[in-house]
Motif scaffolding. Structure first.
Motif, short mmCIF file in Angstrom:
data_model
loop_
_atom_site.label_atom_id
_atom_site.label_comp_id
_atom_site.label_asym_id
_atom_site.label_seq_id
_atom_site.Cartn_x
_atom_site.Cartn_y
_atom_site.Cartn_z
N UNK A 260 1.76 -18.49 16.87
CA UNK A 260 0.59 -18.24 16.01
C UNK A 260 1.09 -17.36 14.87
N UNK B 139 -0.29 -14.12 13.57
CA UNK B 139 -0.47 -13.05 14.55
C UNK B 139 0.84 -12.50 15.10
N UNK C 52 1.72 -8.58 15.99
CA UNK C 52 1.62 -8.31 17.43
C UNK C 52 2.91 -7.69 17.96
N UNK D 105 3.36 -4.15 16.82
CA UNK D 105 2.57 -3.19 17.61
C UNK D 105 3.24 -2.88 18.94
N UNK E 213 -8.82 -21.83 14.98
CA UNK E 213 -7.45 -22.37 15.14
C UNK E 213 -7.18 -22.61 16.62
N UNK E 214 -6.41 -23.66 16.87
CA UNK E 214 -6.12 -24.08 18.25
C UNK E 214 -4.61 -24.11 18.44
N UNK F 73 -8.37 -15.00 20.33
CA UNK F 73 -8.08 -13.89 19.42
C UNK F 73 -9.10 -13.97 18.28
N UNK G 206 -6.73 -12.39 14.54
CA UNK G 206 -5.36 -12.10 15.00
C UNK G 206 -5.24 -10.95 15.98
N UNK G 207 -6.32 -10.67 16.69
CA UNK G 207 -6.24 -9.70 17.79
C UNK G 207 -6.77 -10.36 19.05
N UNK H 69 -11.49 -15.51 11.39
CA UNK H 69 -10.67 -16.50 12.11
C UNK H 69 -10.77 -16.28 13.62
N UNK I 102 -9.22 -17.75 17.18
CA UNK I 102 -8.17 -18.61 17.74
C UNK I 102 -8.47 -18.85 19.21
#
Lengths: 147, 84, 147, 84
Positions: free
Chosen positions: A49, A52, A56, A59, B5-6, B57, B60-61, B74, B76
């Motif tokens: 991804x 991300x 990620x 972190x 998003x997948x 997510x 993006x978390x 977004x 995911x």
């Protein structure tokens, strides 16, 4: 030193280790993951991804540097199609304390296994494919570090 | 609109890696969104039918699947990760 | 694969790791110890007990291979005069299980620190010399593995 | 005769790395041997005077300092190791 790379190409373990050794800490630990070619596996396809992954991993590395007295960390994770024998992932850590170097290296690889947004698909010689299932064990290992 | 998003077999089942959907009510959870999408049937039902196999997510978390979407840009949806 | 070398010269970490990666286990861990140049240290002089060292390290490696499912172990320990930045010791382990590779690597380096018959003498820029004192901490770490 | 080998600062204090001594009674311990050698005075007293700082090996195996020498061929006396 903090070096993070998410890339398709191979990497040079020796130069990563040399950079960590040059930090003067006295102790450098590393873990390298390599594609296993058993059960008729001909390739591993790694998807990630992109929006991300880098953040990620940053972190995770920051967490490790806050938790252990590290002079340097290097994390490389490949994606794309990888054949048996190819390196997938590298974690290197440098510290004045060998225990800090080794523990943080274990922490980072456990975390990458259970929290980095990568997915692996196996391709077999007979044309079959299968997405690798996450292992509860990996999750448990990563959770073990939060104590 | 919200971008969805997948990844991995979810992406393969649905046959696309990204799409825009109408922004749902702000108290909609990711689980609600998954159920709404799965109701489309076909590859959506196949990829999103069992939410216990899915992770998510938001912007993006990683988040628990029952997190509300709020003003996310977004979302995911994917299987448990298998990196390293 | 089991490779043990007690030597004066430097070694090539990359070729040690490549040999371990080639075993097909999927996971390779390593630890490299390097001379720190702090406090005016200009050299470390390592003395060892030649008649004992090789056999002793062999036993340690056998212990590790009995305890963890390892495909390969490489241990290199240098002796003689080593300057800051020089590698002193290398431990590399290969396994199908990353935890086995990392834990056995930690076990071996802890054991080398507390049980391998080596003694270190520090040489400083002002001409002073001092034998390094064993640290109770190292002994405790090695004992921790006997549980 | 028994070969005695010395390492690190023990070797430096005594000024030699190896010597042969008359075989003592077989129930002599390494600690007894150390005391006998220390009684020679000079560098021996300096290097071997405090047995609590010393470790030993018999025929290339680490042993507790109160181990009897028996028919050992080689006794090594040294400070705690500092490898790695």
């Amino acid at each position: 030193m903090k070096r993070i790379s998410i890339q398709t190409g191979d990497f040079d373990v020796a130069s990563e280790l040399a950079a960590l050794e040059a930090l003067g800490g006295g102790g450098v630990a590393s873990f390298t993951g390599v594609v296993r070619g058993e059960g008729g596996l001909i390739a591993l396809e790694l998807e990630h991804y992109p929006a991300m992954t880098q953040a990620q991993v940053e972190r995770i590395v920051e967490d490790a540097m806050a938790r252990w007295p590290l002079l340097g960390v290097s994390v490389i994770h490949r994606f794309g199609r990888l054949e048996p024998g190819a390196r997938i992932v590298f974690v290197g850590t440098a510290s004045r304390h060998r225990t800090a170097a080794l523990e943080s290296c274990a922490f980072l690889i456990d975390w990458l296994k259970s929290h980095a947004p990568f997915w692996k698909k196996e391709h077999f010689a007979d044309g079959a494919t299968a997405w690798v299932e996450a292992r509860a064990e990996d999750d448990a290992k990563a959770k073990g570090w939060s104590a | 609109m919200v971008t969805i998003v997948y990844f991995a077999w979810v992406r393969e089942a649905i046959g696309r890696d990204e799409e825009q959907v109408e922004r749902p009510a702000s108290d909609t959870t990711v689980a609600d969104l998954i159920a709404m999408l799965a109701a489309r049937g076909g590859g959506y039902a196949q990829g999103l039918g069992d939410a216990t196999r899915l992770r998510a997510a938001i912007d993006q978390r990683f988040v628990p699947i029952d997190t509300v979407i709020g003003d996310a840009r977004e979302v995911a949806i994917f299987p448990p990760v298998t990196g390293g």
